[in-house]
Design an enzyme around this catalytic site. Structure first.
Site, PDB file in Angstrom:
ATOM      1  N   GLU A 131     -26.490 -38.289 -17.551  1.00  0.00           N
ATOM      2  CA  GLU A 131     -25.652 -39.381 -17.026  1.00  0.00           C
ATOM      3  C   GLU A 131     -26.118 -39.638 -15.597  1.00  0.00           C
ATOM      4  O   GLU A 131     -25.834 -38.843 -14.704  1.00  0.00           O
ATOM      5  CB  GLU A 131     -24.169 -38.981 -17.047  1.00  0.00           C
ATOM      6  CG  GLU A 131     -23.633 -38.581 -18.417  1.00  0.00           C
ATOM      7  CD  GLU A 131     -23.538 -39.746 -19.388  1.00  0.00           C
ATOM      8  OE1 GLU A 131     -23.464 -40.908 -18.941  1.00  0.00           O
ATOM      9  OE2 GLU A 131     -23.563 -39.495 -20.607  1.00  0.00           O
ATOM     10  N   CYS A 181     -20.827 -43.581  -9.599  1.00  0.00           N
ATOM     11  CA  CYS A 181     -21.999 -44.029 -10.370  1.00  0.00           C
ATOM     12  C   CYS A 181     -21.862 -45.474 -10.832  1.00  0.00           C
ATOM     13  O   CYS A 181     -22.862 -46.162 -11.004  1.00  0.00           O
ATOM     14  CB  CYS A 181     -22.236 -43.103 -11.553  1.00  0.00           C
ATOM     15  SG  CYS A 181     -20.745 -42.797 -12.479  1.00  0.00           S
TER      16      CYS A 181
HETATM   17  P1  NAD Z   1     -28.019 -34.803  -7.519  1.00  0.00           P
HETATM   18  O1  NAD Z   1     -28.931 -35.284  -8.575  1.00  0.00           O
HETATM   19  O2  NAD Z   1     -28.535 -34.600  -6.146  1.00  0.00           O
HETATM   20  O3  NAD Z   1     -27.354 -33.416  -7.958  1.00  0.00           O
HETATM   21  C1  NAD Z   1     -26.675 -33.264  -9.196  1.00  0.00           C
HETATM   22  C2  NAD Z   1     -26.708 -31.789  -9.586  1.00  0.00           C
HETATM   23  O4  NAD Z   1     -28.067 -31.424  -9.890  1.00  0.00           O
HETATM   24  C3  NAD Z   1     -26.242 -30.841  -8.487  1.00  0.00           C
HETATM   25  O5  NAD Z   1     -25.506 -29.792  -9.069  1.00  0.00           O
HETATM   26  C4  NAD Z   1     -27.557 -30.331  -7.922  1.00  0.00           C
HETATM   27  O6  NAD Z   1     -27.434 -29.078  -7.284  1.00  0.00           O
HETATM   28  C5  NAD Z   1     -28.389 -30.227  -9.197  1.00  0.00           C
HETATM   29  N1  NAD Z   1     -29.839 -30.179  -8.992  1.00  0.00           N
HETATM   30  C6  NAD Z   1     -30.558 -30.625  -7.937  1.00  0.00           C
HETATM   31  N2  NAD Z   1     -31.879 -30.374  -8.121  1.00  0.00           N
HETATM   32  C7  NAD Z   1     -32.005 -29.772  -9.328  1.00  0.00           C
HETATM   33  C8  NAD Z   1     -33.106 -29.290 -10.112  1.00  0.00           C
HETATM   34  N3  NAD Z   1     -34.347 -29.390  -9.661  1.00  0.00           N
HETATM   35  N4  NAD Z   1     -32.849 -28.742 -11.326  1.00  0.00           N
HETATM   36  C9  NAD Z   1     -31.597 -28.678 -11.816  1.00  0.00           C
HETATM   37  N5  NAD Z   1     -30.514 -29.103 -11.113  1.00  0.00           N
HETATM   38  C10 NAD Z   1     -30.709 -29.648  -9.893  1.00  0.00           C
HETATM   39  O7  NAD Z   1     -26.770 -35.841  -7.512  1.00  0.00           O
HETATM   40  P2  NAD Z   1     -25.535 -35.926  -6.513  1.00  0.00           P
HETATM   41  O8  NAD Z   1     -26.007 -36.421  -5.181  1.00  0.00           O
HETATM   42  O9  NAD Z   1     -24.700 -34.698  -6.562  1.00  0.00           O
HETATM   43  O10 NAD Z   1     -24.689 -37.080  -7.253  1.00  0.00           O
HETATM   44  C11 NAD Z   1     -24.991 -38.419  -7.097  1.00  0.00           C
HETATM   45  C12 NAD Z   1     -25.736 -38.986  -8.273  1.00  0.00           C
HETATM   46  O11 NAD Z   1     -25.040 -38.728  -9.480  1.00  0.00           O
HETATM   47  C13 NAD Z   1     -25.863 -40.491  -8.200  1.00  0.00           C
HETATM   48  O12 NAD Z   1     -27.145 -40.884  -8.586  1.00  0.00           O
HETATM   49  C14 NAD Z   1     -24.820 -40.971  -9.210  1.00  0.00           C
HETATM   50  O13 NAD Z   1     -25.039 -42.247  -9.742  1.00  0.00           O
HETATM   51  C15 NAD Z   1     -24.932 -39.922 -10.247  1.00  0.00           C
HETATM   52  N6  NAD Z   1     -23.723 -39.921 -11.068  1.00  0.00           N
HETATM   53  C16 NAD Z   1     -23.804 -40.405 -12.354  1.00  0.00           C
HETATM   54  C17 NAD Z   1     -22.648 -40.458 -13.132  1.00  0.00           C
HETATM   55  C18 NAD Z   1     -22.675 -40.963 -14.537  1.00  0.00           C
HETATM   56  O14 NAD Z   1     -21.745 -40.657 -15.285  1.00  0.00           O
HETATM   57  N7  NAD Z   1     -23.667 -41.713 -14.951  1.00  0.00           N
HETATM   58  C19 NAD Z   1     -21.444 -40.009 -12.608  1.00  0.00           C
HETATM   59  C20 NAD Z   1     -21.427 -39.523 -11.294  1.00  0.00           C
HETATM   60  C21 NAD Z   1     -22.577 -39.472 -10.535  1.00  0.00           C
END
Ligand code: NAD
Length: 476
Positions: free
Chosen positions: A247, A281
């Site tokens: 997502e 998001c």
């Molecule tokens: P992010 O991608 O920076 O982090 C998300 C998660 O991934 C965190 O727990 C982070 O620690 C982990 N992560 C980071 N690097 C990783 C790796 N290499 N391997 C595995 N896990 C890793 O996102 P964020 O800044 O926390 O959230 C914002 C983003 O989330 C935005 O792009 C937003 O659109 C998206 N989002 C999408 C939805 C949806 O339902 N489509 C909902 C909410 C947020």
């Protein structure tokens, strides 16, 4: 202040801790244990051992555990919301509404636990199917690794933990580094339920170490990830044959037709663009307004945005507070500056007041400006004039993303055309693209991801369909 992780039903200390600071006050609010690869392995092994106990639970028992989680959140509503506001820093009124949705999400998950329905297969429709009868069973996958973002630290976790338990899976949760306290609060709640020890685990630390270890584990059967497209793509590349739900982000758009109630539509748009500082998001990022009402729409947008209250996330009257990190705020300001240099008009905001980036309205934004074509994830909205609905549809579709889109119109044919032609996972007629309830199917196309959430749909992703064929001929 020093926190512990939750592995195999035990509270676990680690050698290394990281300071967690409030993004608004900059004070240290907790010391967070940092998991090593060994902690991740311990959590995965605990989840694997707990699978048998999960298999022994009836659907009713799984449902009752989920209802108990919902009930605990209802009785600790303010406490749970305050944790979100302190660590994330979501204004309290939005944090409270997130907890209300979290309660509903766990309740819906409990309902779905009782509806894991297979189907009868008409075997005798085939020549060689005579005297055969068959049905499908929806069985748990096994260990599900949930990797979650900071912006809805309870409800988006609930969208993974709820259906995973409903389907009888075990879980290792890795929350965002900035929102570990909400995940630990959930662990405290789950610890008081009848969920078997080890079936739910929380590991904390950086995405690079903890997330990676989960993605690479050969015992994990599914990764359910919500976060940025960049990380989602990395996970997809590393996850091999594991089942994957991604997502991801968006730059959601809205079309505003000419014959609408401007005050009403703008009220929705202001909420959609600026709630949680635009870090949603499906935040409303691009508005395409028919030229006949453009001037009046923009004027009303500025007036309503001016009345938003900026301040502490813990004050229930605050509408807009700090972004998640200073570097994110710097990025947002940089993107505003670039958009203006590329021809956009700054109509409101664009500056920082008491550490908070003011809600910002830009008009006449070039499609290639980052505030338009990339995910802005900040309190910034772009408003552009269109001379036809088709032009609005084409502009919304001219995007690498496709999560949800909206249209306000009184014309039924216009609504129908838009619903058919918008390239997104969900079209919202007469509301903003930010609209969501938790049982609906939710997920995007293009770089917005793969797989659907919404309890019934997430359960389909988190189960394996097994076929059972009976030969009624006997002859044994
Ligand atoms: P992010 O991608 O920076 O982090 C998300 C998660 O991934 C965190 O727990 C982070 O620690 C982990 N992560 C980071 N690097 C990783 C790796 N290499 N391997 C595995 N896990 C890793 O996102 P964020 O800044 O926390 O959230 C914002 C983003 O989330 C935005 O792009 C937003 O659109 C998206 N989002 C999408 C939805 C949806 O339902 N489509 C909902 C909410 C947020």
């Amino acid at each position: 202040m020093e926190q512990k992780m939750y592995i195999n039903g035990e509270w676990v200390s680690t050698a290394e801790y990281a300071e967690l600071k409030s993004p608004y006050t900059k004070e240290v609010i907790a010391k967070i244990p940092q998991a090593t690869r060994e902690h991740v392995s311990a959590a995965v092994e605990a989840a694997q051992r707990a699978q048998q106990a999960m298999n022994n639970l009836t659907a009713l028992e799984r449902a009752n555990i989920l209802y108990a989680i919902a009930k605990a959140f209802a009785s600790k509503r303010l406490e749970a919301a305050t944790i979100i506001s302190r660590e994330s820093p979501k204004p309290l009124k939005y944090a409270l509404s997130e907890i209300d949705r979290t309660i509903e999400t766990y309740r819906f998950a409990g309902d779905e636990a009782k509806r894991l329905i297979g189907e009868m297969i008409p075997m005798d429709a085939a020549k060689t199917g005579e005297n055969r009868f068959a049905y499908t069973l929806e069985q748990p996958l096994g260990i599900i690794a949930a990797i979650t973002p900071f912006n809805f630290p309870q409800n988006l976790v609930a969208h993974k933990v709820g259906p995973a338990i409903a389907a009888g899976n075990t879980i290792v949760l890795k929350p965002a580094s900035q929102t570990p306290l909400s995940a630990l609060f959930l662990a405290e709640i789950i610890d008081c339920t009848d969920l078997p020890k080890g079936a739910f685990n929380v590991v904390l630390g950086s995405g690079g170490i903890v997330g990676d270890a989960l993605v690479e584990s050969d015992k994990v059967k599914m990764i359910t990830f919500t976060g940025s497209p960049a990380v989602g793509i990395q996970i997809k590349e590393k996850s091999g044959l594991k089942r994957l739900a991604l997502e991801l982000g968006a730059n959601s758009g809205l079309i505003v037709d000419r014959n609408i109630n401007i005050e009403h539509v703008v009220r929705k748009c202001v909420t959609g663009a600026f709630s949680n500082q635009g870090q949603v998001c499906i935040s409303l990022q691009r508005i395409y307004v028919m030229e006949e009402v453009f001037a009046a729409f923009v004027e009303e947008m500025i007036a309503q945005t001016q009345s938003l209250k900026i301040g502490s996330p813990l004050d229930e009257t605050t509408d807009v507070s700090a972004m998640i990190h200073d570097k994110e705020q710097q990025r947002a300001i940089q993107w505003i500056t670039e958009a203006i240099a590329e021809g956009a008009n700054l109509l409101y905001g664009g500056e920082v007041e008491d550490g908070v980036l003011l809600p910002t309205i830009l008009a006449n934004v070039d499609r290639k400006s980052k505030v338009s074509c990339q995910e802005v994830f900040a309190p910034i909205v772009s408003i552009n004039k269109i001379s036809s609905i088709e032009e609005g549809i084409e502009a919304i579709n001219d995007s690498d993303y496709g999560l949800q889109a909206g249209i306000f119109t009184k014309d039924i044919q216009t609504a129908f055309t838009a619903s058919k032609n918008l390239s997104v996972g969900g079209v919202i007629i007469n509301d903003i693209p930010t609209y969501r309830v938790d049982q609906m199917p939710y997920g995007g196309v293009k770089q917005s991801g793969t797989g659907k959430e919404g309890l019934k749909y997430a359960l389909q992703e988190m189960t394996e369909t097994k076929l059972v064929i009976w030969n009624q001929e006997g002859g044994l």
